[in-house]
Write an enzyme that holds these catalytic residues in place. Structure first.
Site, PDB file in Angstrom:
ATOM      1  N   LYS A  63       8.878 -44.529  29.086  1.00 42.67           N
ATOM      2  CA  LYS A  63       9.614 -43.280  29.216  1.00 42.67           C
ATOM      3  C   LYS A  63       9.876 -42.618  27.862  1.00 42.67           C
ATOM      4  O   LYS A  63       9.705 -43.225  26.795  1.00 42.67           O
ATOM      5  CB  LYS A  63      10.925 -43.514  29.966  1.00 42.67           C
ATOM      6  CG  LYS A  63      10.702 -43.700  31.464  1.00 42.67           C
ATOM      7  CD  LYS A  63      11.987 -43.675  32.255  1.00 42.67           C
ATOM      8  CE  LYS A  63      11.713 -43.649  33.756  1.00 42.67           C
ATOM      9  NZ  LYS A  63      12.947 -43.653  34.555  1.00 42.67           N
ATOM     10  N   ARG A  84      11.070 -51.975  36.849  1.00 44.49           N
ATOM     11  CA  ARG A  84       9.981 -51.180  37.445  1.00 44.49           C
ATOM     12  C   ARG A  84       9.029 -50.799  36.318  1.00 44.49           C
ATOM     13  O   ARG A  84       9.433 -50.121  35.363  1.00 44.49           O
ATOM     14  CB  ARG A  84      10.564 -49.942  38.127  1.00 44.49           C
ATOM     15  CG  ARG A  84       9.559 -49.041  38.822  1.00 44.49           C
ATOM     16  CD  ARG A  84      10.308 -47.904  39.525  1.00 44.49           C
ATOM     17  NE  ARG A  84       9.388 -46.997  40.212  1.00 44.49           N
ATOM     18  CZ  ARG A  84       8.832 -45.913  39.663  1.00 44.49           C
ATOM     19  NH1 ARG A  84       9.093 -45.620  38.384  1.00 44.49           N
ATOM     20  NH2 ARG A  84       8.030 -45.146  40.354  1.00 44.49           N
TER      21      ARG A  84
END
Length: 275
Positions: free
Chosen positions: A223, A257
């Site tokens: 991210k 995740r």
């Protein structure tokens, strides 16, 4: 000493993690997810299962910053063939990343086991009761607004408390709709309406979310915040992601995740053996 594995009650069975935390592998059946290598189909899912994923998360609607929502029909047409393909080859648990009851129902009937809802059951008033009816676990995520505009509102007074309070409210709503408390998982929504400092605080204190009543999923893989901490573009954020995931698990995360399943599992095995 190797730390104990984790457990999760599905509708029809209990699953056990292969390591010190559950590893959820990402399969984005979308043309615009921020990391192109996450885009794929059933073959990508089987590859991640071969790498050791405990759960496969299938999504047909991108939630990257700036993304636009898609129709129920488009989402169903994207995800159902992938779920069916996985089910023909594997009994690996499948999570469906959706905000919509119609999509969840089609996915459950095709073989999905878990609801992963970025709206924390806010966007579709019928979704919570359906999840309760079919007895599936539900992941509730914190965000602000919608992906197209969420990064325009990133100010918090106390981000950990505000995210905690919101998720506790959504858990109370979920329980009121019949979802069992032991089937609720929190996701603080790293990168969803948060700046770098807010993301760092949530990673550092993820174990305190839910007061120990609700397990926490951390979705950190490649991210923007990893890029901000390392100065690296998305294709070079694997090592930073592993470090962040390990820190999150050490801080109390129950599930991670990830795009890179094999690397994540190696990191967890080494840390679990040494801790």
């Amino acid at each position: 000493m190797i730390k104990k594995t984790q457990k999760l009650q599905l509708a029809d069975r209990v699953i056990v993690s292969h390591s010190v935390a559950f590893v959820m592998g990402i399969v984005n059946v979308t043309p615009d997810s921020f990391w192109k290598n996450s885009r794929g189909d059933g073959e990508r899912a089987l590859q991640l299962i071969d790498e050791g994923a405990d759960i496969i998360d299938v999504g047909g609607e991108s939630s990257r910053p700036g993304a636009e929502y898609v129709s129920e029909e488009d989402e169903i047409n994207r995800v159902i063939p992938v779920i069916q393909y996985i089910r023909r080859h594997s009994d690996c648990p499948i999570s469906i990343d959706t905000r919509k009851k119609t999509v969840m129902k089609a996915a459950f009937e095709a073989g999905a086991d878990i609801l992963n809802d970025i709206s924390a059951l806010e966007d579709d008033p019928e979704l919570a009761s359906y999840a309760a009816q079919v007895k599936i676990p539900v992941i509730l995520m914190h965000k602000r607004g919608i992906p197209a505009t969420m990064q325009k509102n990133t100010g918090y007074t106390d981000v950990v408390k505000e995210v905690h309070d919101y998720l506790m409210q959504r858990a109370s709503y979920a329980c009121s709709q019949g979802i069992a408390e032991n089937k609720i998982i929190f996701d603080p929504g790293i990168g969803f309406g948060k700046d770098i400092q807010a993301n760092i605080e949530l990673i550092k204190h993820c174990g305190s979310l839910g007061d120990g009543r609700y397990p926490v999923l951390m979705a950190l893989s490649r991210k923007t915040c990893i890029g901000e901490m390392t100065g690296k573009p998305v294709e070079d954020r694997l090592y930073g992601t592993i470090a962040a995931d390990l820190f999150a698990v050490m801080s109390g995360a129950f599930m991670i995740r990830v795009h890179d399943v094999a690397a994540a599992i190696d990191g967890l095995h080494v840390w679990g053996s040494l801790s």
